[in-house]
Motif scaffolding. Structure first.
Motif, PDB file in Angstrom:
ATOM      1  N   ILE A  40     -17.272 -26.559  -9.837  1.00  0.00           N
ATOM      2  CA  ILE A  40     -18.151 -27.721  -9.935  1.00  0.00           C
ATOM      3  C   ILE A  40     -17.761 -28.483 -11.192  1.00  0.00           C
ATOM      4  N   LYS A  41     -17.230 -29.670 -11.019  1.00  0.00           N
ATOM      5  CA  LYS A  41     -16.637 -30.392 -12.156  1.00  0.00           C
ATOM      6  C   LYS A  41     -17.622 -30.674 -13.278  1.00  0.00           C
ATOM      7  N   GLU A  42     -18.899 -30.820 -12.969  1.00  0.00           N
ATOM      8  CA  GLU A  42     -19.897 -31.111 -14.000  1.00  0.00           C
ATOM      9  C   GLU A  42     -20.237 -29.891 -14.858  1.00  0.00           C
ATOM     10  N   VAL A  43     -19.968 -28.699 -14.360  1.00  0.00           N
ATOM     11  CA  VAL A  43     -20.328 -27.468 -15.068  1.00  0.00           C
ATOM     12  C   VAL A  43     -19.327 -27.204 -16.188  1.00  0.00           C
ATOM     13  N   LYS A  44     -19.838 -27.131 -17.399  1.00  0.00           N
ATOM     14  CA  LYS A  44     -18.999 -26.913 -18.576  1.00  0.00           C
ATOM     15  C   LYS A  44     -18.886 -25.434 -18.940  1.00  0.00           C
ATOM     16  N   GLU A  45     -19.893 -24.633 -18.580  1.00  0.00           N
ATOM     17  CA  GLU A  45     -19.908 -23.213 -18.948  1.00  0.00           C
ATOM     18  C   GLU A  45     -20.732 -22.444 -17.908  1.00  0.00           C
ATOM     19  N   VAL A  46     -20.322 -21.203 -17.662  1.00  0.00           N
ATOM     20  CA  VAL A  46     -21.018 -20.336 -16.708  1.00  0.00           C
ATOM     21  C   VAL A  46     -21.595 -19.150 -17.475  1.00  0.00           C
ATOM     22  N   PHE A  47     -22.877 -18.894 -17.261  1.00  0.00           N
ATOM     23  CA  PHE A  47     -23.579 -17.784 -17.898  1.00  0.00           C
ATOM     24  C   PHE A  47     -24.136 -16.853 -16.830  1.00  0.00           C
ATOM     25  N   VAL A  48     -23.942 -15.562 -17.035  1.00  0.00           N
ATOM     26  CA  VAL A  48     -24.519 -14.558 -16.147  1.00  0.00           C
ATOM     27  C   VAL A  48     -25.591 -13.815 -16.930  1.00  0.00           C
ATOM     28  N   SER A  49     -26.801 -13.853 -16.406  1.00  0.00           N
ATOM     29  CA  SER A  49     -27.921 -13.143 -17.009  1.00  0.00           C
ATOM     30  C   SER A  49     -28.087 -11.829 -16.254  1.00  0.00           C
ATOM     31  N   THR A  50     -27.982 -10.719 -16.985  1.00  0.00           N
ATOM     32  CA  THR A  50     -28.059  -9.420 -16.329  1.00  0.00           C
ATOM     33  C   THR A  50     -28.609  -8.346 -17.257  1.00  0.00           C
ATOM     34  N   ASP A  51     -29.129  -7.309 -16.638  1.00  0.00           N
ATOM     35  CA  ASP A  51     -29.603  -6.132 -17.359  1.00  0.00           C
ATOM     36  C   ASP A  51     -28.615  -4.978 -17.213  1.00  0.00           C
ATOM     37  N   ASP A  52     -27.499  -5.221 -16.528  1.00  0.00           N
ATOM     38  CA  ASP A  52     -26.589  -4.159 -16.119  1.00  0.00           C
ATOM     39  C   ASP A  52     -25.230  -4.297 -16.815  1.00  0.00           C
ATOM     40  N   LYS A  53     -24.775  -3.229 -17.477  1.00  0.00           N
ATOM     41  CA  LYS A  53     -23.511  -3.296 -18.229  1.00  0.00           C
ATOM     42  C   LYS A  53     -22.301  -3.478 -17.318  1.00  0.00           C
ATOM     43  N   PHE A  54     -22.338  -2.950 -16.101  1.00  0.00           N
ATOM     44  CA  PHE A  54     -21.212  -3.108 -15.184  1.00  0.00           C
ATOM     45  C   PHE A  54     -21.117  -4.542 -14.657  1.00  0.00           C
ATOM     46  N   ILE A  55     -22.274  -5.136 -14.387  1.00  0.00           N
ATOM     47  CA  ILE A  55     -22.292  -6.548 -13.984  1.00  0.00           C
ATOM     48  C   ILE A  55     -21.774  -7.403 -15.137  1.00  0.00           C
ATOM     49  N   GLY A  56     -22.189  -7.078 -16.351  1.00  0.00           N
ATOM     50  CA  GLY A  56     -21.704  -7.808 -17.524  1.00  0.00           C
ATOM     51  C   GLY A  56     -20.198  -7.700 -17.676  1.00  0.00           C
ATOM     52  N   LYS A  57     -19.660  -6.529 -17.413  1.00  0.00           N
ATOM     53  CA  LYS A  57     -18.206  -6.324 -17.522  1.00  0.00           C
ATOM     54  C   LYS A  57     -17.464  -7.194 -16.512  1.00  0.00           C
ATOM     55  N   VAL A  58     -17.949  -7.203 -15.266  1.00  0.00           N
ATOM     56  CA  VAL A  58     -17.306  -8.024 -14.236  1.00  0.00           C
ATOM     57  C   VAL A  58     -17.447  -9.506 -14.577  1.00  0.00           C
ATOM     58  N   ALA A  59     -18.606  -9.909 -15.067  1.00  0.00           N
ATOM     59  CA  ALA A  59     -18.803 -11.313 -15.447  1.00  0.00           C
ATOM     60  C   ALA A  59     -17.773 -11.731 -16.492  1.00  0.00           C
ATOM     61  N   ARG A  60     -17.551 -10.882 -17.479  1.00  0.00           N
ATOM     62  CA  ARG A  60     -16.563 -11.192 -18.524  1.00  0.00           C
ATOM     63  C   ARG A  60     -15.148 -11.253 -17.951  1.00  0.00           C
ATOM     64  N   GLU A  61     -14.858 -10.361 -17.008  1.00  0.00           N
ATOM     65  CA  GLU A  61     -13.532 -10.370 -16.368  1.00  0.00           C
ATOM     66  C   GLU A  61     -13.277 -11.701 -15.652  1.00  0.00           C
ATOM     67  N   PHE A  62     -14.342 -12.325 -15.148  1.00  0.00           N
ATOM     68  CA  PHE A  62     -14.221 -13.618 -14.472  1.00  0.00           C
ATOM     69  C   PHE A  62     -14.497 -14.777 -15.429  1.00  0.00           C
ATOM     70  N   GLU A  63     -14.491 -14.475 -16.727  1.00  0.00           N
ATOM     71  CA  GLU A  63     -14.599 -15.457 -17.805  1.00  0.00           C
ATOM     72  C   GLU A  63     -15.921 -16.214 -17.842  1.00  0.00           C
ATOM     73  N   ALA A  64     -16.989 -15.491 -17.562  1.00  0.00           N
ATOM     74  CA  ALA A  64     -18.341 -16.042 -17.733  1.00  0.00           C
ATOM     75  C   ALA A  64     -18.931 -15.448 -19.016  1.00  0.00           C
ATOM     76  N   GLN A  65     -19.854 -16.175 -19.620  1.00  0.00           N
ATOM     77  CA  GLN A  65     -20.598 -15.672 -20.766  1.00  0.00           C
ATOM     78  C   GLN A  65     -21.726 -14.783 -20.246  1.00  0.00           C
ATOM     79  N   VAL A  66     -22.042 -13.735 -20.975  1.00  0.00           N
ATOM     80  CA  VAL A  66     -23.078 -12.802 -20.528  1.00  0.00           C
ATOM     81  C   VAL A  66     -24.306 -12.914 -21.417  1.00  0.00           C
ATOM     82  N   ILE A  67     -25.448 -13.021 -20.766  1.00  0.00           N
ATOM     83  CA  ILE A  67     -26.742 -13.010 -21.439  1.00  0.00           C
ATOM     84  C   ILE A  67     -27.413 -11.693 -21.067  1.00  0.00           C
ATOM     85  N   SER A  68     -27.671 -10.856 -22.068  1.00  0.00           N
ATOM     86  CA  SER A  68     -28.333  -9.574 -21.804  1.00  0.00           C
ATOM     87  C   SER A  68     -29.809  -9.808 -21.547  1.00  0.00           C
ATOM     88  N   ARG A  69     -30.214  -9.467 -20.331  1.00  0.00           N
ATOM     89  CA  ARG A  69     -31.603  -9.687 -19.932  1.00  0.00           C
ATOM     90  C   ARG A  69     -32.407  -8.401 -20.126  1.00  0.00           C
TER      91      ARG A  69
END
Length: 106
Positions: A40-69
């Motif tokens: 989406i051309k308008e999106v400047k940054e992607v954030f994943v909000s999660t409580d799970d360390k494995f989801i956070g790891k995958v999010a980082r692998e896909f170059e998203a920022q992680v917000i620990s929920r």
């Protein structure tokens, strides 16, 4: 205009455990959502909000920022708008400003 994408992916699915990490065509479901947000051309940054360390790891692998929920915002009965509020406050604490956000499903 600065638009960000939030993806809210908790780890505690009861009906299909680990569903956000299950592969679909060789890629975790979460990876598809992150990649879509990046297209989406308008999106400047992607954030994943999660409580799970494995989801956070995958999010980082896909170059998203992680917000620990916090766990209390990642329960079956936790209203999503409270997770939105948490994510927005997290960005404000980091002095990250944006005009618009979109919420994409995982």
């Amino acid at each position: 205009m600065n638009t960000v994408a939030f993806i809210f992916a908790r780890g505690g699915s009861k009906e299909l455990p680990g569903k956000n990490l299950l592969p679909l065509n060789g890629k975790p479901l979460l990876g598809h959502s992150i990649d879509l947000a990046k297209k989406i051309k308008e999106v400047k940054e992607v954030f994943v909000s999660t409580d799970d360390k494995f989801i956070g790891k995958v999010a980082r692998e896909f170059e998203a920022q992680v917000i620990s929920r916090p766990k209390h915002l990642a329960q079956d009965d936790s209203p999503e708008w409270l997770a939105w509020q948490h994510a927005i406050k997290w960005l404000e604490k980091k002095a990250y400003t944006f005009d618009t956000f979109i919420s994409l499903p995982a």
